[in-house]
Scaffold this motif. Structure first.
Motif, PDB file in Angstrom:
ATOM      1  N   ASN A  75       0.792  -1.223   0.000  1.00  0.00           N
ATOM      2  CA  ASN A  75       0.000   0.000   0.000  1.00  0.00           C
ATOM      3  C   ASN A  75       0.826   1.276   0.000  1.00  0.00           C
ATOM      4  O   ASN A  75       0.363   2.304  -0.476  1.00  0.00           O
ATOM      5  N   THR A  76       2.039   1.218   0.548  1.00  0.00           N
ATOM      6  CA  THR A  76       2.814   2.438   0.730  1.00  0.00           C
ATOM      7  C   THR A  76       4.293   2.219   0.444  1.00  0.00           C
ATOM      8  O   THR A  76       4.785   1.090   0.420  1.00  0.00           O
ATOM      9  N   ARG A 133       7.601   3.672   2.389  1.00  0.00           N
ATOM     10  CA  ARG A 133       7.942   4.358   3.629  1.00  0.00           C
ATOM     11  C   ARG A 133       9.450   4.540   3.744  1.00  0.00           C
ATOM     12  O   ARG A 133      10.223   3.658   3.356  1.00  0.00           O
ATOM     13  N   LYS A 142       5.910   8.812   4.358  1.00  0.00           N
ATOM     14  CA  LYS A 142       5.046   7.780   3.793  1.00  0.00           C
ATOM     15  C   LYS A 142       4.440   8.290   2.502  1.00  0.00           C
ATOM     16  O   LYS A 142       3.888   9.388   2.453  1.00  0.00           O
ATOM     17  N   ARG A 143       4.551   7.474   1.441  1.00  0.00           N
ATOM     18  CA  ARG A 143       3.922   7.775   0.169  1.00  0.00           C
ATOM     19  C   ARG A 143       2.944   6.651  -0.155  1.00  0.00           C
ATOM     20  O   ARG A 143       3.326   5.498  -0.280  1.00  0.00           O
ATOM     21  N   ARG A 144       1.676   6.994  -0.286  1.00  0.00           N
ATOM     22  CA  ARG A 144       0.655   5.991  -0.537  1.00  0.00           C
ATOM     23  C   ARG A 144       0.575   5.661  -2.028  1.00  0.00           C
ATOM     24  O   ARG A 144       0.397   6.552  -2.850  1.00  0.00           O
ATOM     25  N   ARG A 158      -0.786   2.103  -3.059  1.00  0.00           N
ATOM     26  CA  ARG A 158      -1.795   1.063  -3.240  1.00  0.00           C
ATOM     27  C   ARG A 158      -1.481   0.191  -4.450  1.00  0.00           C
ATOM     28  O   ARG A 158      -2.323  -0.037  -5.325  1.00  0.00           O
ATOM     29  N   ALA A 209      -7.789   3.503   3.457  1.00  0.00           N
ATOM     30  CA  ALA A 209      -6.889   2.749   2.585  1.00  0.00           C
ATOM     31  C   ALA A 209      -6.942   1.252   2.855  1.00  0.00           C
ATOM     32  O   ALA A 209      -6.713   0.440   1.952  1.00  0.00           O
ATOM     33  N   ARG A 210      -7.246   0.861   4.102  1.00  0.00           N
ATOM     34  CA  ARG A 210      -7.245  -0.560   4.459  1.00  0.00           C
ATOM     35  C   ARG A 210      -8.637  -1.103   4.760  1.00  0.00           C
ATOM     36  O   ARG A 210      -8.775  -2.257   5.170  1.00  0.00           O
TER      37      ARG A 210
END
Length: 337
Positions: free
Chosen positions: A11-12, A14, A32-34, A36, A263-264
């Motif tokens: 998902n990310t 980090r 953190k860069r999302r 997905r 996101a989850r």
């Protein structure tokens, strides 16, 4: 001295930059860069051009930030989302060409062992014989041991994102029979592992990962803003009640529950099934949530060993190259305590 870890997950992406002058990695900067990525893979796990481009951009960004914080070459690794992709080599080459940073892939067992090291250091020797559970997007790691490193480690294809894609097939909320199918799959995959853990009779059960953190918050644990030193636990009975609630709600309504992020929210149900089934099969009533996990395990391994000779060895193992240098432990668990 500062060291950094870049972690590419389902998902990310980090980045953790930490001071490593003592025996404890003290974080000084996190990013953190999302992405997905798990939502963008093909049915066979292939990462297409668009998600790879996004990955390259995210890694380029976090590497630039690492340099600004005094880390020229962070430990950079990708978990099962890249490791298990049929086009893994192409993805790794594209990231290196676009960022100058080579992502490495660790075996699932190595991830379990490094995470165990982090949990052991956080919990201390008073924890005694310790079992670790970690639910990722693609895999579920289990480790048990009495010392610094585990005596037993396993990685199973029971990640929350993987099971959601394989069994729920866009159903929101999923059908009851599909949830039962996930539980059957988890029971089948965990049968031998659970028997080993019951035989070992651990004194302490520890869990890591965002999935467990969010489930614990849903069941009443303190929110993250209270800091890492607050005791957080997750009980099997409470989790069972929460699981029934999650099963009745679509993803957008799950995201409104305490601790469940948008996101989850789609995969938290499958994660809850894995967590509850694992606790039930192993006879564990309560687990303790540990804030340290794989990234901290990598930093601790570097600090405690004093070098990174093991890092390249683990990449060769993950790539399926059975050759190894006798001066480097083939498995973490063969190292001295």
């Amino acid at each position: 001295m500062r060291v950094g870890v870049v972690d590419v997950g389902s998902n990310t992406v980090r980045l953790v930059v930490a001071d490593a002058d003592g025996q404890v990695p003290l974080p000084v900067h996190t990013v953190k860069r999302r992405l997905r990525l798990a939502q963008d893979v093909d049915r066979d796990g292939t990462l297409g051009a668009e998600p790879v481009d996004k990955l390259v951009e995210a890694v380029r960004d976090v590497r630039a930030q690492a340099r600004r914080w005094g880390v020229a070459e962070p430990f950079a690794f990708a978990t099962s989302i890249v490791r298990d992709a049929p086009n893994r080599a192409d993805v790794l080459d594209a990231v290196e060409a676009g960022t100058g940073l080579r992502l490495r892939t660790l075996t699932g067992e190595a991830e379990a062992e490094l995470t165990f090291l982090a949990a052991r250091r956080w919990m201390g020797w008073r924890a005694g014989p310790l079992v670790l559970f970690d639910i990722g997007g693609g895999t579920f790691e289990v480790a048990f041991g009495r010392s610094r490193l585990p005596d037993y480690a396993a990685s199973l294809p029971l990640g929350a994102g993987r099971l959601t894609r394989e069994f729920f097939d866009g159903q929101d909320p999923p059908r009851a029979r599909d949830i039962k199918a996930v539980r059957r799959q988890v029971r089948h995959q965990l049968r031998d592992v659970a028997a080993r853990i019951r035989w070992e009779m651990p004194h302490t059960a520890v869990v890591t990962s965002r999935t467990f953190q969010q489930l614990a918050r849903l069941c009443g644990a303190a929110p993250g803003r209270h800091g890492p030193f607050v005791q957080r636990e997750l009980g099997r009975v409470e989790l069972g009640r929460a699981l029934k609630e999650l099963a009745q709600l679509p993803a957008d309504r799950r995201a409104q529950l305490p601790g469940i992020s948008a996101a989850r929210s789609g995969q938290c149900l499958a994660g809850a099934v894995v967590a509850h089934t694992a606790m039930k099969l192993t006879g564990i009533e309560v687990v303790t949530v540990c804030p340290w996990a794989l990234r901290e395990g990598i930093l601790l391994r570097y600090i405690e060993d004093g070098d990174d000779a093991w890092w390249a060895q683990e990449e060769r193992l993950a790539a399926g190259d059975g050759t190894h240098d006798d001066s480097t432990p083939l498995r973490l668990a063969t190292s001295s305590p």
